[in-house]
Enzyme design. Sequence first.
Site, PDB file in Angstrom:
ATOM      1  N   VAL A   1      28.451  44.805  67.143  1.00 14.68           N
ATOM      2  CA  VAL A   1      27.717  45.465  68.233  1.00 14.68           C
ATOM      3  C   VAL A   1      27.861  46.987  68.165  1.00 14.68           C
ATOM      4  CG1 VAL A   1      27.472  45.647  70.742  1.00 14.68           C
ATOM      5  CG2 VAL A   1      27.963  43.427  69.698  1.00 14.68           C
TER       6      VAL A   1
ATOM      7  N   CYS B   1      30.652  58.780  71.946  1.00 15.53           N
ATOM      8  CA  CYS B   1      31.671  57.990  72.625  1.00 15.53           C
ATOM      9  C   CYS B   1      32.631  57.465  71.573  1.00 15.53           C
ATOM     10  CB  CYS B   1      30.928  56.889  73.367  1.00 15.53           C
ATOM     11  SG  CYS B   1      31.846  55.466  73.817  1.00 15.53           S
TER      12      CYS B   1
ATOM     13  N   ARG C   1      26.220  55.491  70.305  1.00 10.63           N
ATOM     14  CA  ARG C   1      25.638  54.947  71.529  1.00 10.63           C
ATOM     15  C   ARG C   1      24.432  55.732  72.065  1.00 10.63           C
ATOM     16  NH1 ARG C   1      30.294  53.056  75.581  1.00 10.63           N
ATOM     17  NH2 ARG C   1      28.660  51.685  76.340  1.00 10.63           N
ATOM     18  N   PRO C   2      23.354  55.781  71.294  1.00 12.98           N
ATOM     19  CA  PRO C   2      22.159  56.474  71.790  1.00 12.98           C
ATOM     20  C   PRO C   2      21.507  55.726  72.959  1.00 12.98           C
ATOM     21  CG  PRO C   2      21.681  55.325  69.734  1.00 12.98           C
ATOM     22  CD  PRO C   2      23.158  55.144  69.997  1.00 12.98           C
TER      23      PRO C   2
ATOM     24  N   ARG D   1      39.859  53.013  84.010  1.00 13.59           N
ATOM     25  CA  ARG D   1      38.405  53.007  84.171  1.00 13.59           C
ATOM     26  C   ARG D   1      37.898  51.588  84.380  1.00 13.59           C
ATOM     27  NH1 ARG D   1      34.981  55.930  79.905  1.00 13.59           N
ATOM     28  NH2 ARG D   1      33.527  54.965  81.325  1.00 13.59           N
TER      29      ARG D   1
ATOM     30  N   ASP E   1      33.630  43.402  74.011  1.00 15.86           N
ATOM     31  CA  ASP E   1      34.639  43.920  74.937  1.00 15.86           C
ATOM     32  C   ASP E   1      35.939  43.114  74.912  1.00 15.86           C
ATOM     33  OD1 ASP E   1      32.942  45.926  75.667  1.00 15.86           O
ATOM     34  OD2 ASP E   1      32.272  44.988  77.519  1.00 15.86           O
TER      35      ASP E   1
ATOM     36  N   LYS F   1      33.422  45.156  86.558  1.00 16.95           N
ATOM     37  CA  LYS F   1      32.981  46.558  86.454  1.00 16.95           C
ATOM     38  C   LYS F   1      31.537  46.648  85.973  1.00 16.95           C
ATOM     39  CE  LYS F   1      34.047  48.976  82.593  1.00 16.95           C
ATOM     40  NZ  LYS F   1      32.963  49.651  81.885  1.00 16.95           N
ATOM     41  N   ASN F   2      31.238  45.931  84.898  1.00 18.10           N
ATOM     42  CA  ASN F   2      29.919  46.118  84.275  1.00 18.10           C
ATOM     43  C   ASN F   2      28.779  45.448  85.029  1.00 18.10           C
ATOM     44  OD1 ASN F   2      31.104  47.731  82.414  1.00 18.10           O
ATOM     45  ND2 ASN F   2      31.135  46.208  80.766  1.00 18.10           N
TER      46      ASN F   2
ATOM     47  N   ARG G   1      29.302  57.292  80.943  1.00 21.38           N
ATOM     48  CA  ARG G   1      27.982  57.155  80.316  1.00 21.38           C
ATOM     49  C   ARG G   1      27.048  56.272  81.139  1.00 21.38           C
ATOM     50  NH1 ARG G   1      27.484  57.610  75.163  1.00 21.38           N
ATOM     51  NH2 ARG G   1      25.715  56.224  75.335  1.00 21.38           N
TER      52      ARG G   1
HETATM   53  N1  EPU Z   1      21.933  51.032  71.501  1.00 20.06           N
HETATM   54  C1  EPU Z   1      21.025  51.845  70.867  1.00 20.06           C
HETATM   55  N2  EPU Z   1      20.071  52.454  71.624  1.00 20.06           N
HETATM   56  C2  EPU Z   1      19.991  52.269  72.976  1.00 20.06           C
HETATM   57  C3  EPU Z   1      20.931  51.428  73.607  1.00 20.06           C
HETATM   58  C4  EPU Z   1      21.909  50.827  72.829  1.00 20.06           C
HETATM   59  O1  EPU Z   1      21.051  52.039  69.654  1.00 20.06           O
HETATM   60  O2  EPU Z   1      19.098  52.847  73.620  1.00 20.06           O
HETATM   61  C5  EPU Z   1      22.965  50.351  70.679  1.00 20.06           C
HETATM   62  C6  EPU Z   1      24.388  50.758  71.045  1.00 20.06           C
HETATM   63  O3  EPU Z   1      24.772  51.948  70.401  1.00 20.06           O
HETATM   64  C7  EPU Z   1      25.166  49.550  70.608  1.00 20.06           C
HETATM   65  C8  EPU Z   1      24.210  48.399  70.914  1.00 20.06           C
HETATM   66  O4  EPU Z   1      22.911  48.977  70.975  1.00 20.06           O
HETATM   67  O5  EPU Z   1      25.419  49.620  69.255  1.00 20.06           O
HETATM   68  C9  EPU Z   1      24.473  47.630  72.199  1.00 20.06           C
HETATM   69  O6  EPU Z   1      24.631  48.532  73.267  1.00 20.06           O
HETATM   70  P1  EPU Z   1      24.291  48.160  74.765  1.00 20.06           P
HETATM   71  O7  EPU Z   1      23.164  48.999  75.219  1.00 20.06           O
HETATM   72  O8  EPU Z   1      24.141  46.686  74.897  1.00 20.06           O
HETATM   73  O9  EPU Z   1      25.618  48.622  75.489  1.00 20.06           O
HETATM   74  P2  EPU Z   1      25.794  49.444  76.844  1.00 20.06           P
HETATM   75  O10 EPU Z   1      24.788  49.006  77.838  1.00 20.06           O
HETATM   76  O11 EPU Z   1      25.891  50.878  76.534  1.00 20.06           O
HETATM   77  C10 EPU Z   1      27.390  47.692  77.948  1.00 20.06           C
HETATM   78  C11 EPU Z   1      28.773  47.723  78.540  1.00 20.06           C
HETATM   79  C12 EPU Z   1      29.796  47.900  77.430  1.00 20.06           C
HETATM   80  C13 EPU Z   1      29.653  46.735  76.458  1.00 20.06           C
HETATM   81  C14 EPU Z   1      28.207  46.663  75.930  1.00 20.06           C
HETATM   82  C15 EPU Z   1      27.940  45.473  75.027  1.00 20.06           C
HETATM   83  C16 EPU Z   1      28.386  48.642  80.731  1.00 20.06           C
HETATM   84  C17 EPU Z   1      28.567  49.763  81.682  1.00 20.06           C
HETATM   85  N3  EPU Z   1      28.876  48.809  79.502  1.00 20.06           N
HETATM   86  O12 EPU Z   1      27.218  48.951  77.301  1.00 20.06           O
HETATM   87  O13 EPU Z   1      31.079  47.850  78.038  1.00 20.06           O
HETATM   88  O14 EPU Z   1      30.526  46.891  75.377  1.00 20.06           O
HETATM   89  O15 EPU Z   1      27.292  46.601  77.033  1.00 20.06           O
HETATM   90  O16 EPU Z   1      28.232  44.294  75.677  1.00 20.06           O
HETATM   91  O17 EPU Z   1      27.859  47.599  81.081  1.00 20.06           O
HETATM   92  C18 EPU Z   1      33.375  48.275  78.255  1.00 20.06           C
HETATM   93  O18 EPU Z   1      33.321  47.743  79.373  1.00 20.06           O
HETATM   94  O19 EPU Z   1      34.466  48.539  77.675  1.00 20.06           O
HETATM   95  C19 EPU Z   1      32.123  48.590  77.561  1.00 20.06           C
HETATM   96  C20 EPU Z   1      32.048  49.467  76.556  1.00 20.06           C
END
Ligand code: EPU
Length: 417
Positions: A325, A113, A118-119, A396, A303, A19-20, A89
């Site tokens: 994380v 979320c 998750r900003p 999902r 995850d 998915k990701n 998101r």
């Molecule tokens: N963060 C910020 N600011 C930002 C972006 C992220 O503070 O602009 C913080 C987040 O709040 C979090 C950390 O940085 O605390 C890491 O977040 P990241 O951006 O890496 O996560 P993401 O891209 O939103 C993806 C996966 C998630 C997975 C995370 C970490 C997708 C669509 N989602 O999320 O998957 O947990 O990386 O590996 O790729 C899931 O599949 O269940 C899922 C939540």
Amino acid sequence: MWVKGGVTLNGTVATSGAKNAALPIIFSSLLADGEHVFENVPDLLDIKSTRAILESLNCETHYENHTLTVRVSEPAEKLAHYDYVRKMRASVLCLGPLLARYGEAKVSLPGGCAIGSRPVNMHLEAMEALGSQVEIDQGYILASTGGKGLKGGPILFETATVGGTENAVMAAVLAEGETIIENAAKEPEVVDLCVYLRKMGAQITGHGTGVIRVEGVKSLIPSHHSIIPDRIEAGTLLIAGAITGGDVTVTNCQPEDLDPLVIKMKEAGFTIDAGKNSLRVHPLKQWKAVDITTSPHPGFPTDLQAQYMALMTQAEGTSLITESVFENRFMHVQELTRMNADITPKTRVAVVRGKKNALVGAPVMATDLRASACLVLAGLVADGETVVNRIYHLDRGYEKLEDKLKSLGAQIKRLSE
Ligand code: EPU
């Protein structure tokens, strides 16, 4: 979802596409007009949401036998509406491609979320580093290069962000000049996106390391790609075999992507054989408690934290599960406790006191995707019947999990959507 515990799972089960990896790759099709073909695309709610948003952006999509065709042409409005983003998101991943392609984008700001606030500040800072103006107005991100187009530049992420890195790379591929992304996310899904971008003609090096270099090109051409297997689904299925004391082989996976989990499971006492594209867990009656701390790749994946916690409820001894994380990813603890698990949650650490056969079936509520999977795993070993409510979370990100578990012998049934 109804689960009756106590059955030992045995057999072979195949992993679906990730998915990701699929989500950013499908969004990256916006970077090039014409027909993109993606294989091994999992049949999931999030994929439906992604198609809906692309269709709202003037793309035609067709999905059959895990192959998704996306025909891209310029949308009148470079807009990702709130109605789509609130459902998923990851829709914010169209920001980079739209901005790179058209020099402007209006994308709804994702809300909070279940697993944390998750900003997306780092996504926006990356767009600014590439020469875009960014403002927030009435819940929307308004990004524009003022007709000048994006310009390559240095991007330094404060912490590694998967989505932020993906948006930055997708923006940089069409920016003028060189972009160097430091503290880039190294996840296999980020790598798979870069592999597809390179197939389209992008000049990217360093993907899979902490420094990604992109030399912008004038245009890209659509291509074909097969999505990598889902390491999180593979890990979930491996734990399903392990937790029931079964002998389960998970095929169509990339074993090296699961090293962080396999290392911990081996430390707990499990024998796990890695084939070229498969992992087999051997039966084990009693395993040891082993601590984990989640962290970005190649650390233990957040995850798989909830699913691993289910496994540790059955271990001999006490384990500390640390979530580093996300700030609020212990929602499953309350539900596991309702099934008789002995867990004390603190802010970022859960103390899990393991005890074999201690779980008792109960009605429980899924709060997010991975928490749902954890509750299903707990249900597999609980005494009696467990009903996991709100399984739309599961749909999902897991393709027909109940059918896969049933094929291994589980007593599991979908009660409703
Ligand atoms: N963060 C910020 N600011 C930002 C972006 C992220 O503070 O602009 C913080 C987040 O709040 C979090 C950390 O940085 O605390 C890491 O977040 P990241 O951006 O890496 O996560 P993401 O891209 O939103 C993806 C996966 C998630 C997975 C995370 C970490 C997708 C669509 N989602 O999320 O998957 O947990 O990386 O590996 O790729 C899931 O599949 O269940 C899922 C939540």
